[in-house]
Enzyme design. Structure first.
Site, PDB file in Angstrom:
ATOM      1  N   GLU A 151      -4.997 -22.521   3.023  1.00  0.00           N
ATOM      2  CA  GLU A 151      -6.264 -22.409   3.667  1.00  0.00           C
ATOM      3  C   GLU A 151      -7.157 -23.109   3.471  1.00  0.00           C
ATOM      4  O   GLU A 151      -8.362 -23.112   2.678  1.00  0.00           O
ATOM      5  CB  GLU A 151      -7.423 -20.841   2.582  1.00  0.00           C
ATOM      6  CG  GLU A 151      -6.256 -19.672   4.041  1.00  0.00           C
ATOM      7  CD  GLU A 151      -6.501 -18.186   2.630  1.00  0.00           C
ATOM      8  OE1 GLU A 151      -7.748 -18.026   2.451  1.00  0.00           O
ATOM      9  OE2 GLU A 151      -6.220 -17.632   3.860  1.00  0.00           O
ATOM     10  N   GLU A 154       1.019 -13.293   7.288  1.00  0.00           N
ATOM     11  CA  GLU A 154       0.748 -12.238   6.682  1.00  0.00           C
ATOM     12  C   GLU A 154      -0.169 -11.443   7.739  1.00  0.00           C
ATOM     13  O   GLU A 154      -1.153 -10.995   8.189  1.00  0.00           O
ATOM     14  CB  GLU A 154      -0.720 -12.609   6.494  1.00  0.00           C
ATOM     15  CG  GLU A 154      -0.122 -14.046   5.011  1.00  0.00           C
ATOM     16  CD  GLU A 154      -1.698 -14.420   4.034  1.00  0.00           C
ATOM     17  OE1 GLU A 154      -2.471 -13.837   4.499  1.00  0.00           O
ATOM     18  OE2 GLU A 154      -1.202 -14.921   3.616  1.00  0.00           O
TER      19      GLU A 154
HETATM   20  O1  9MR Z   1      -4.209  -8.870   0.382  1.00  0.00           O
HETATM   21  C1  9MR Z   1      -4.902  -9.425  -0.363  1.00  0.00           C
HETATM   22  C2  9MR Z   1      -6.656  -8.529  -0.756  1.00  0.00           C
HETATM   23  O2  9MR Z   1      -5.708  -7.468  -1.476  1.00  0.00           O
HETATM   24  C3  9MR Z   1      -6.923  -9.378  -1.671  1.00  0.00           C
HETATM   25  O3  9MR Z   1      -7.558  -8.362  -2.033  1.00  0.00           O
HETATM   26  C4  9MR Z   1      -7.340 -10.814  -1.549  1.00  0.00           C
HETATM   27  C5  9MR Z   1      -8.371 -11.501  -2.371  1.00  0.00           C
HETATM   28  O4  9MR Z   1      -8.903 -12.857  -2.164  1.00  0.00           O
HETATM   29  O5  9MR Z   1      -6.143 -11.513  -0.404  1.00  0.00           O
HETATM   30  C6  9MR Z   1      -5.654 -11.179   0.017  1.00  0.00           C
HETATM   31  O6  9MR Z   1      -4.960 -12.146   0.539  1.00  0.00           O
HETATM   32  C7  9MR Z   1      -5.381 -13.147   1.264  1.00  0.00           C
HETATM   33  C8  9MR Z   1      -4.138 -13.940   1.064  1.00  0.00           C
HETATM   34  O7  9MR Z   1      -4.312 -14.061  -0.020  1.00  0.00           O
HETATM   35  C9  9MR Z   1      -4.354 -15.319   1.734  1.00  0.00           C
HETATM   36  N1  9MR Z   1      -4.559 -14.755   3.469  1.00  0.00           N
HETATM   37  C10 9MR Z   1      -5.289 -13.685   3.755  1.00  0.00           C
HETATM   38  C11 9MR Z   1      -5.213 -12.962   3.054  1.00  0.00           C
HETATM   39  C12 9MR Z   1      -6.314 -11.214   2.849  1.00  0.00           C
HETATM   40  O8  9MR Z   1      -7.268 -11.278   2.751  1.00  0.00           O
END
Ligand code: 9MR
Length: 373
Positions: free
Chosen positions: A160, A265
């Site tokens: 990102e 994802e």
């Molecule tokens: O699914 C993840 C969630 O449990 C966390 O709280 C969050 C924190 O930033 O990150 C989520 O995963 C992310 C992923 O690492 C990167 N792309 C977006 C995902 C959803 O936020």
């Protein structure tokens, strides 16, 4: 004699009944087809895993995951705040468990993620000098990627880094290291992990402006003579609003760069939302209209979700020569991050398995389209 025969027969029937009921109870996925089996010749099928699942604390998940998936991404436990909590402290405990869990279950690991502006340990933002920051950056990549080389299949090296208009996001990395930090991260990862596939991962990078920025970023890495093996389109999409045309163009344009494309994802949001994407800093106010399916998902929505998943997989199959992996962001609806974001405490339904690990009509649709080809 006759009595003995009858008694033996009764015993066998009882034993068979016990065996059947316990295998059903303990094997929620045992009686259904598997995603990984149906898509075996096309692309790998993955899920994000959390600590409970890695440690096999939930027996239903423990049975379903290896039955359905042949690759996994750690949802949180390899992010910097967990794996590298202090300047000279690394915590590999859960990551090692994940690697062992996946080896035991014949699943490939896509490690996630080396360089991301979010979920950083507090010490990183306190580093003052550029030199010290560069030392942190180098040590982090060397140590973490080096440790898992040959043990994980791939890394989301940078996550990102782009804005919606395709420009580089202002982050602690760009501010301290300049715009070349993405190329530098791949250069360091390539040296530390020569046997690991290296990917760039983002959300909304199927949208034209962000996609153009993403293509420019990948070309820049390639022009520097640095290895990049693939790009992840995260795929946090919305019910009834799939950007199918943009996804198809993106798959084609990214593949034309000579790299693999992954959907990394995947989930489909069914609840109201007034923006697209997955920027974890964006939030919305909670009110009852924002959480309409607290008591269950109406059949009509369930069917729409199945239709959307069918269209997506139809498209993925059309481009299976370019797509290496499709990963869902979670196993079942109950543990999806979308129950807590961008509004906390909602009841969401974005995945293929319901809260009791029961396959939903969307699962049947994905299986059916996979079998049909
Ligand atoms: O699914 C993840 C969630 O449990 C966390 O709280 C969050 C924190 O930033 O990150 C989520 O995963 C992310 C992923 O690492 C990167 N792309 C977006 C995902 C959803 O936020």
């Amino acid at each position: 004699m006759q009595q003995k025969k009858l008694w033996l027969l009764a015993c066998s029937v009882t034993l068979l009944a016990i065996a059947c009921s316990s295998s059903k109870k303990n094997n929620p996925g045992g009686t259904i087809p598997s995603l990984k089996g149906v898509y075996k010749k096309d692309f790998t099928i993955g899920t994000a895993l959390n600590s409970t699942q890695i440690e096999e604390k939930d027996p239903q998940a423990a049975l379903l995951i290896p039955q359905q998936f042949n690759t996994a991404t750690p949802e949180n436990i390899m992010k910097a705040e967990i794996i590298h909590p202090q300047w000279d402290v690394y915590n590999f405990d859960m990551a090692d468990k994940m690697v062992a869990y996946c080896a035991k279950n014949n699943m490939l690991v896509n490690a996630h993620t080396l360089i991301w502006h979010s979920q950083l340990p507090p010490f990183v933002r306190q580093i003052q000098s550029v030199d010290s920051f560069r030392t942190f950056f180098t040590n982090h990549i060397k140590t973490v990627a080096g440790r898992y080389d040959g043990k994980v299949y791939s890394w989301d090296v940078v996550n990102e880094a782009l804005n919606e208009d395709g420009t580089l996001r202002k982050s602690v990395f760009s501010q301290k290291l300049g715009d070349d930090f993405v190329t530098e991260a791949f250069r360091l990862a390539q040296a530390a992990a020569p046997n690991t596939h290296l990917y760039y991962n983002d959300y909304n990078n199927e949208q034209p402006a962000k996609r153009a920025g993403c293509i420019a970023l990948i070309k820049k890495i390639q022009a520097a003579g640095v290895r990049i093996d693939g790009v992840g389109i995260q795929g946090h999409w919305h019910l009834g609003k799939l950007p199918l045309k943009e996804i198809e163009e993106s798959i084609e344009q990214y593949a034309a760069l000579g790299i693999k494309v992954m959907i990394t994802e995947l989930d489909i949001e069914v609840l109201p939302r007034n923006f697209q994407g997955a920027d974890v800093n964006q939030r919305m106010k909670a009110d009852p209209t924002m959480d309409p399916y607290k008591n269950g998902l109406p059949d009509s929505i369930q069917q729409k979700l199945a239709d959307d998943y069918r269209s997506l997989f139809k498209l993925f199959l059309k481009h299976k020569d370019k797509i290496a992996r499709v990963t869902f962001w979670g196993v079942n609806d109950g543990q999806s991050w979308l129950n807590g974001w961008p509004v906390p405490g909602r009841t969401n339904y974005p995945l293929l398995f319901d809260r009791n690990f029961k396959p939903k009509p969307a699962f049947d649709a994905v299986i059916a389209i996979g079998k049909k080809q």
